[in-house]
Design a protein around this motif. Structure first.
Motif, mmCIF file in Angstrom:
data_model
loop_
_atom_site.group_PDB
_atom_site.id
_atom_site.type_symbol
_atom_site.label_atom_id
_atom_site.label_comp_id
_atom_site.label_asym_id
_atom_site.label_seq_id
_atom_site.Cartn_x
_atom_site.Cartn_y
_atom_site.Cartn_z
ATOM 1 N N TRP A 101 0.842 -1.192 0.000
ATOM 2 C CA TRP A 101 0.000 0.000 0.000
ATOM 3 C C TRP A 101 0.876 1.240 0.000
ATOM 4 N N VAL A 102 0.634 2.135 -0.962
ATOM 5 C CA VAL A 102 1.384 3.379 -1.097
ATOM 6 C C VAL A 102 0.398 4.523 -0.939
ATOM 7 N N GLU A 103 0.674 5.399 0.027
ATOM 8 C CA GLU A 103 -0.244 6.514 0.280
ATOM 9 C C GLU A 103 0.181 7.728 -0.537
ATOM 10 N N MET A 104 -0.791 8.301 -1.245
ATOM 11 C CA MET A 104 -0.550 9.492 -2.055
ATOM 12 C C MET A 104 -0.677 10.745 -1.181
ATOM 13 N N ARG A 105 -0.270 11.888 -1.723
ATOM 14 C CA ARG A 105 -0.328 13.138 -0.966
ATOM 15 C C ARG A 105 -1.735 13.481 -0.501
ATOM 16 N N ASP A 106 -2.740 13.104 -1.296
ATOM 17 C CA ASP A 106 -4.122 13.433 -0.924
ATOM 18 C C ASP A 106 -4.743 12.396 0.007
ATOM 19 N N GLY A 107 -3.967 11.409 0.441
ATOM 20 C CA GLY A 107 -4.461 10.400 1.362
ATOM 21 C C GLY A 107 -4.991 9.142 0.691
#
Length: 114
Positions: free
Chosen positions: A69-75
């Motif tokens: 799981w990779v979290e992006m800047r927007d969550g």
């Protein structure tokens, strides 16, 4: 029966027939052979973009982490498969993105998406 009522019933019947036809056409699925492009004519074409190579010899040289799981800047969280060398050090990144199943390569996309 009045003309308007007969016309309305006829129009409704035509609309239902067209909707049924559209549903059938739009939800029709390709057979597995068509979906995976097991078409010798397509695969023999010189511009066919996919070359599937045997990479089993690399099994001891790379580490594969699936469903990371990779979290992006927007969550937003995205699931990724990470392939990296089985040796310490810094390496350049090669990244591929697709809106279609990350576990399939382009050779398995439907013809429509190519």
């Amino acid at each position: 029966m009045s003309f308007v009522r007969i016309f309305s019933i006829l129009l409704l019947a035509i609309i239902l027939l067209l909707a049924g036809f559209a549903y059938r056409v739009l939800t029709e699925r390709d057979s597995l052979e068509v979906f995976l492009e097991n078409d010798p004519e397509i695969r023999a074409h010189p511009d066919y973009p996919v070359q599937v190579k045997d990479v089993s010899a690399l099994a001891d040289q790379i580490i594969i982490e699936k469903d990371v799981w990779v979290e992006m800047r927007d969550g937003t969280r995205l699931s990724a498969n990470v392939f990296r060398p089985n040796a310490p050090g810094q390496y350049p990144v090669v990244m591929a993105l697709t809106a279609y199943d990350k576990n399939k390569g382009p050779d398995q996309y439907p013809k429509l998406l190519r």
